[in-house]
Enzyme design. Structure first.
Site, PDB file in Angstrom:
ATOM      1  N   CYS A 126       0.832  -1.213   0.000  1.00 18.07           N
ATOM      2  CA  CYS A 126       0.000   0.000   0.000  1.00 18.07           C
ATOM      3  C   CYS A 126       0.863   1.258   0.000  1.00 18.07           C
ATOM      4  CB  CYS A 126      -0.912   0.018   1.224  1.00 18.07           C
ATOM      5  SG  CYS A 126      -2.041  -1.371   1.310  1.00 18.07           S
TER       6      CYS A 126
HETATM    7  C1  BEZ Z   1       0.574  -4.633   1.926  1.00 16.98           C
HETATM    8  O1  BEZ Z   1       0.185  -3.520   1.612  1.00 16.98           O
HETATM    9  O2  BEZ Z   1       1.758  -4.940   1.841  1.00 16.98           O
HETATM   10  C2  BEZ Z   1      -0.407  -5.667   2.418  1.00 16.98           C
HETATM   11  C3  BEZ Z   1      -1.529  -5.269   3.128  1.00 16.98           C
HETATM   12  C4  BEZ Z   1      -2.420  -6.231   3.590  1.00 16.98           C
HETATM   13  C5  BEZ Z   1      -2.195  -7.577   3.333  1.00 16.98           C
HETATM   14  C6  BEZ Z   1      -1.049  -7.961   2.606  1.00 16.98           C
HETATM   15  C7  BEZ Z   1      -0.171  -6.994   2.127  1.00 16.98           C
END
Ligand code: BEZ
Length: 210
Positions: free
Chosen positions: A45
């Protein structure tokens, strides 16, 4: 009930990192992209919000407003944005909606319970100036989105909303387009003054008309 292409994007009012957003009023006569994030302070994210910030000028050139959303609180979003700006070397100048009670998230069906009961998937809604949903993309949490592809789709949506063309596989802005089947052969010369080719009765091309 899942949202579908062609229906009006649900309106909402929510807090964001750029103040209260009344969605339809905020979109006005622009295009809009609403994209969800599973969680604040997570690596994929963080990279995505940084990339959208870097591409914001490209979205603006396309008369398009971008809005992120996740279930984090406004205070959490604001602290996270400090990290995003530091690590991704950019400035986040678009609203990230804080939806801790998941009102908008449920309105847009961004929780897929077989993935998670609490975190959203990565969805992308592209919404036209008429407030209708033009495209929906869904990615899982571990796969960061390709925002160049989203810009490419936006280019196609904007072009095909005005001209009687579709865009072929892997089309990029500036390349030849496909003539819609509703255009009769005898109308080709006037509809497409840049020229056209008839490869098969159902397969006709024209230079990008705009
Ligand atoms: C991420 O943004 O890295 C992420 C967020 C939630 C679950 C898996 C990855």
């Amino acid at each position: 009930m899942a949202l579908r292409i062609g229906e009006i994007a649900p309106d909402f009012k929510a807090e964001s990192t750029q103040g209260i957003v009344s969605f339809h009023r905020y979109v006005q006569n622009h295009w809009a992209i609403l994209f969800s994030h599973p969680s604040d302070f997570t690596p994929v994210c963080t990279s995505e919000l940084g990339m959208v910030a870097k591409l914001q000028v490209e979205f603006e050139k396309r008369n398009t407003k971008v809005l992120g959303i996740s279930a984090g609180t406004l205070e959490s979003h604001k602290r996270w944005i400090v990290d995003i700006e530091e690590t991704q070397e950019t400035t986040v100048n678009f609203p990230v909606i804080a939806d801790p009670h998941k009102k908008v998230i449920h309105l847009y069906d961004m929780i897929h319970p077989f993935f998670s009961h609490t975190e959203t998937i990565r969805s992308v809604f592209i919404i036209g100036p008429d407030k209708k949903i033009k495209s929906i993309l869904i990615y899982p949490a571990n796969t960061g989105r390709n925002f160049h592809e989203i810009l490419r789709m936006l280019d196609s949506l904007r072009l095909t909303s005005v001209y009687e063309v579709a865009t072929p596989a892997n089309w990029e802005y500036g390349q030849d387009c496909l003539v819609l089947s509703g255009v009769k052969d005898e109308e080709l010369a006037t509809t497409f003054p840049k020229g056209f080719k008839i490869l098969k009765p159902y397969l006709r091309t024209t230079p990008q008309p705009n």
